[in-house]
Write a protein that holds these residues in place. Structure first.
Motif, PDB file in Angstrom:
ATOM      1  N   THR A 152     -42.981  41.707  19.853  1.00 24.76           N
ATOM      2  CA  THR A 152     -41.642  41.530  20.426  1.00 24.76           C
ATOM      3  C   THR A 152     -41.795  40.115  21.284  1.00 24.76           C
ATOM      4  O   THR A 152     -40.771  39.366  21.386  1.00 24.76           O
ATOM      5  CB  THR A 152     -41.380  42.889  21.085  1.00 24.76           C
ATOM      6  N   ASN A 153     -42.761  40.322  22.241  1.00 28.20           N
ATOM      7  CA  ASN A 153     -42.690  39.213  23.380  1.00 28.20           C
ATOM      8  C   ASN A 153     -42.609  37.905  22.626  1.00 28.20           C
ATOM      9  O   ASN A 153     -42.142  36.754  23.015  1.00 28.20           O
ATOM     10  CB  ASN A 153     -44.011  39.475  24.116  1.00 28.20           C
ATOM     11  N   THR A 154     -43.717  37.884  21.578  1.00 28.27           N
ATOM     12  CA  THR A 154     -43.835  36.366  20.846  1.00 28.27           C
ATOM     13  C   THR A 154     -42.670  36.064  20.018  1.00 28.27           C
ATOM     14  O   THR A 154     -41.955  35.148  20.225  1.00 28.27           O
ATOM     15  CB  THR A 154     -45.004  36.430  19.931  1.00 28.27           C
ATOM     16  N   ALA A 173     -42.608  31.672  35.888  1.00 25.17           N
ATOM     17  CA  ALA A 173     -41.474  32.859  36.042  1.00 25.17           C
ATOM     18  C   ALA A 173     -41.808  33.553  34.869  1.00 25.17           C
ATOM     19  O   ALA A 173     -42.339  33.394  33.845  1.00 25.17           O
ATOM     20  CB  ALA A 173     -40.027  31.934  35.865  1.00 25.17           C
ATOM     21  N   LEU A 174     -41.402  35.025  34.886  1.00 25.79           N
ATOM     22  CA  LEU A 174     -41.519  35.691  33.988  1.00 25.79           C
ATOM     23  C   LEU A 174     -40.289  35.999  33.275  1.00 25.79           C
ATOM     24  O   LEU A 174     -39.072  35.846  33.684  1.00 25.79           O
ATOM     25  CB  LEU A 174     -42.115  37.121  34.726  1.00 25.79           C
ATOM     26  N   LEU A 175     -40.335  36.536  32.006  1.00 21.52           N
ATOM     27  CA  LEU A 175     -39.587  36.824  31.015  1.00 21.52           C
ATOM     28  C   LEU A 175     -39.885  38.095  30.500  1.00 21.52           C
ATOM     29  O   LEU A 175     -41.173  38.167  30.012  1.00 21.52           O
ATOM     30  CB  LEU A 175     -39.064  35.854  29.983  1.00 21.52           C
ATOM     31  N   HIS A 176     -38.993  39.138  30.493  1.00 18.73           N
ATOM     32  CA  HIS A 176     -39.781  40.500  29.874  1.00 18.73           C
ATOM     33  C   HIS A 176     -38.575  41.037  28.735  1.00 18.73           C
ATOM     34  O   HIS A 176     -37.533  40.981  28.821  1.00 18.73           O
ATOM     35  CB  HIS A 176     -39.556  41.383  31.090  1.00 18.73           C
ATOM     36  N   ARG A 222     -34.778  40.066  32.044  1.00 16.17           N
ATOM     37  CA  ARG A 222     -35.304  41.213  31.166  1.00 16.17           C
ATOM     38  C   ARG A 222     -34.145  41.220  29.991  1.00 16.17           C
ATOM     39  O   ARG A 222     -32.887  41.510  30.417  1.00 16.17           O
ATOM     40  CB  ARG A 222     -35.201  42.342  32.131  1.00 16.17           C
ATOM     41  N   LEU A 223     -34.715  41.199  28.742  1.00 12.56           N
ATOM     42  CA  LEU A 223     -33.864  41.645  27.657  1.00 12.56           C
ATOM     43  C   LEU A 223     -34.500  42.936  27.199  1.00 12.56           C
ATOM     44  O   LEU A 223     -35.665  43.122  27.147  1.00 12.56           O
ATOM     45  CB  LEU A 223     -33.919  40.523  26.698  1.00 12.56           C
ATOM     46  N   HIS A 224     -33.469  43.824  26.619  1.00 12.45           N
ATOM     47  CA  HIS A 224     -33.886  44.997  25.911  1.00 12.45           C
ATOM     48  C   HIS A 224     -34.298  44.836  24.599  1.00 12.45           C
ATOM     49  O   HIS A 224     -33.022  45.149  23.641  1.00 12.45           O
ATOM     50  CB  HIS A 224     -32.772  46.015  26.150  1.00 12.45           C
ATOM     51  N   LEU A 225     -35.438  44.528  24.378  1.00 12.53           N
ATOM     52  CA  LEU A 225     -35.666  44.372  22.760  1.00 12.53           C
ATOM     53  C   LEU A 225     -36.930  45.068  22.214  1.00 12.53           C
ATOM     54  O   LEU A 225     -37.291  45.066  21.079  1.00 12.53           O
ATOM     55  CB  LEU A 225     -36.125  42.808  22.759  1.00 12.53           C
ATOM     56  N   MET A 226     -37.219  45.983  23.162  1.00 11.75           N
ATOM     57  CA  MET A 226     -38.441  46.904  22.826  1.00 11.75           C
ATOM     58  C   MET A 226     -38.259  47.674  21.408  1.00 11.75           C
ATOM     59  O   MET A 226     -37.080  48.079  21.058  1.00 11.75           O
ATOM     60  CB  MET A 226     -38.835  47.922  23.695  1.00 11.75           C
ATOM     61  N   SER A 278     -26.182  33.392  26.433  1.00  5.68           N
ATOM     62  CA  SER A 278     -25.685  32.882  27.956  1.00  5.68           C
ATOM     63  C   SER A 278     -26.702  33.103  28.976  1.00  5.68           C
ATOM     64  O   SER A 278     -27.040  32.379  29.666  1.00  5.68           O
ATOM     65  CB  SER A 278     -24.261  33.419  28.107  1.00  5.68           C
ATOM     66  N   LYS A 279     -27.250  34.291  28.988  1.00  3.06           N
ATOM     67  CA  LYS A 279     -28.362  34.913  29.830  1.00  3.06           C
ATOM     68  C   LYS A 279     -29.608  34.119  29.822  1.00  3.06           C
ATOM     69  O   LYS A 279     -30.232  33.616  30.731  1.00  3.06           O
ATOM     70  CB  LYS A 279     -28.803  36.253  29.825  1.00  3.06           C
ATOM     71  N   VAL A 280     -30.037  33.627  28.471  1.00  3.80           N
ATOM     72  CA  VAL A 280     -31.240  32.738  28.304  1.00  3.80           C
ATOM     73  C   VAL A 280     -31.212  31.389  28.837  1.00  3.80           C
ATOM     74  O   VAL A 280     -31.800  30.823  29.662  1.00  3.80           O
ATOM     75  CB  VAL A 280     -31.591  32.942  26.651  1.00  3.80           C
ATOM     76  N   GLN A 281     -29.912  30.911  28.482  1.00  4.03           N
ATOM     77  CA  GLN A 281     -29.686  29.446  28.958  1.00  4.03           C
ATOM     78  C   GLN A 281     -29.504  29.333  30.518  1.00  4.03           C
ATOM     79  O   GLN A 281     -30.142  28.143  30.933  1.00  4.03           O
ATOM     80  CB  GLN A 281     -28.755  28.942  28.131  1.00  4.03           C
ATOM     81  N   ALA A 282     -28.930  30.271  30.896  1.00  6.82           N
ATOM     82  CA  ALA A 282     -28.762  30.183  32.360  1.00  6.82           C
ATOM     83  C   ALA A 282     -30.295  30.322  32.989  1.00  6.82           C
ATOM     84  O   ALA A 282     -30.522  29.636  34.051  1.00  6.82           O
ATOM     85  CB  ALA A 282     -27.966  31.485  32.971  1.00  6.82           C
ATOM     86  N   TYR A 283     -30.982  31.136  32.602  1.00  9.66           N
ATOM     87  CA  TYR A 283     -32.429  31.361  32.943  1.00  9.66           C
ATOM     88  C   TYR A 283     -33.150  30.428  32.858  1.00  9.66           C
ATOM     89  O   TYR A 283     -33.957  29.774  33.736  1.00  9.66           O
ATOM     90  CB  TYR A 283     -32.953  32.625  32.168  1.00  9.66           C
ATOM     91  N   LEU A 284     -33.136  29.609  31.637  1.00 14.36           N
ATOM     92  CA  LEU A 284     -33.817  28.223  31.433  1.00 14.36           C
ATOM     93  C   LEU A 284     -33.438  27.429  32.529  1.00 14.36           C
ATOM     94  O   LEU A 284     -34.241  26.434  32.762  1.00 14.36           O
ATOM     95  CB  LEU A 284     -33.857  27.991  29.896  1.00 14.36           C
ATOM     96  N   GLN A 285     -32.188  27.087  32.499  1.00  5.36           N
ATOM     97  CA  GLN A 285     -31.603  26.022  33.369  1.00  5.36           C
ATOM     98  C   GLN A 285     -32.057  26.233  34.854  1.00  5.36           C
ATOM     99  O   GLN A 285     -32.525  25.202  35.486  1.00  5.36           O
ATOM    100  CB  GLN A 285     -30.188  25.952  33.401  1.00  5.36           C
TER     101      GLN A 285
END
Length: 186
Positions: free
Chosen positions: A15-17, A105-108, A138-142, A160-167
């Protein structure tokens, strides 16, 4: 901006990959993300192996870190702790200079895993003076299959969350580079 995204899982259908690959697919044009998903190929760390030419897989891993502007790490929790493969990879970095001032940084990918995240934060704060706890997503993908992970990440809310996180992380990397260079970018 070159970001190395490290998956802490050795599973083929991790899932993480899948999350990191999905994040790469929607990253802004100014952020180039490479996904490192080969922790299972690194030999077990031994200080004895550092005194010889490093195993090629270790050298490739260290070079990828050195060439990046920052690291994003995404990892599952195994028995309330950091997976052995990820800890082993970090152990390979301890004696070198590549990770010391590298922004991290961490991404979960789960609603769980707080014990592993706490341990990983402690380890990363020890090996890098530029690890940030302020930039975290943190994304709920488990338990999702890779194709479902891609669909979930590509929803407008998550995109939107991912792009804000990356920026935010890219800005952090630039600010840290400017600080390291005394305010002068090369």
């Amino acid at each position: 901006m070159k970001i190395l995204a490290i998956s802490g899982s050795a599973r083929i259908n991790s899932t993480n990959t899948a999350m990191l690959r999905a994040v790469r697919s929607i990253s802004p044009a100014n952020i180039d993300i490479s996904v490192f998903d080969r922790l299972g190929e690194l030999p077990v760390f031994s200080p004895d192996l550092e005194s010889r030419p490093l195993p090629q897989m270790v050298r490739d891993f260290i070079d990828a870190i050195a060439e990046s502007d920052g690291l994003i790490i995404a990892s599952p929790e195994y028995v309330r702790s950091i997976p052995g493969g990820l800890k082993n990879a970090i152990d390979w970095l301890v004696s070198g200079e590549e990770i010391i001032s590298k922004p991290i940084a961490l991404l979960h990918a789960s609603h769980r895993g707080d014990d592993m995240l706490a341990s990983l934060r402690t380890v990363l704060a020890t090996v890098s003076d530029r690890f940030t706890t302020d930039i975290f997503l943190r994304l709920h993908l488990m338990k999702m299959e890779p194709a479902d992970v891609f669909r979930a990440v590509e929803t407008s809310e998550n995109r939107s969350k991912v792009q804000a996180y990356l920026q935010a992380f890219a800005s952090f990397c630039v600010a840290e580079r400017e600080t390291a260079q005394g305010g002068n970018l090369s």
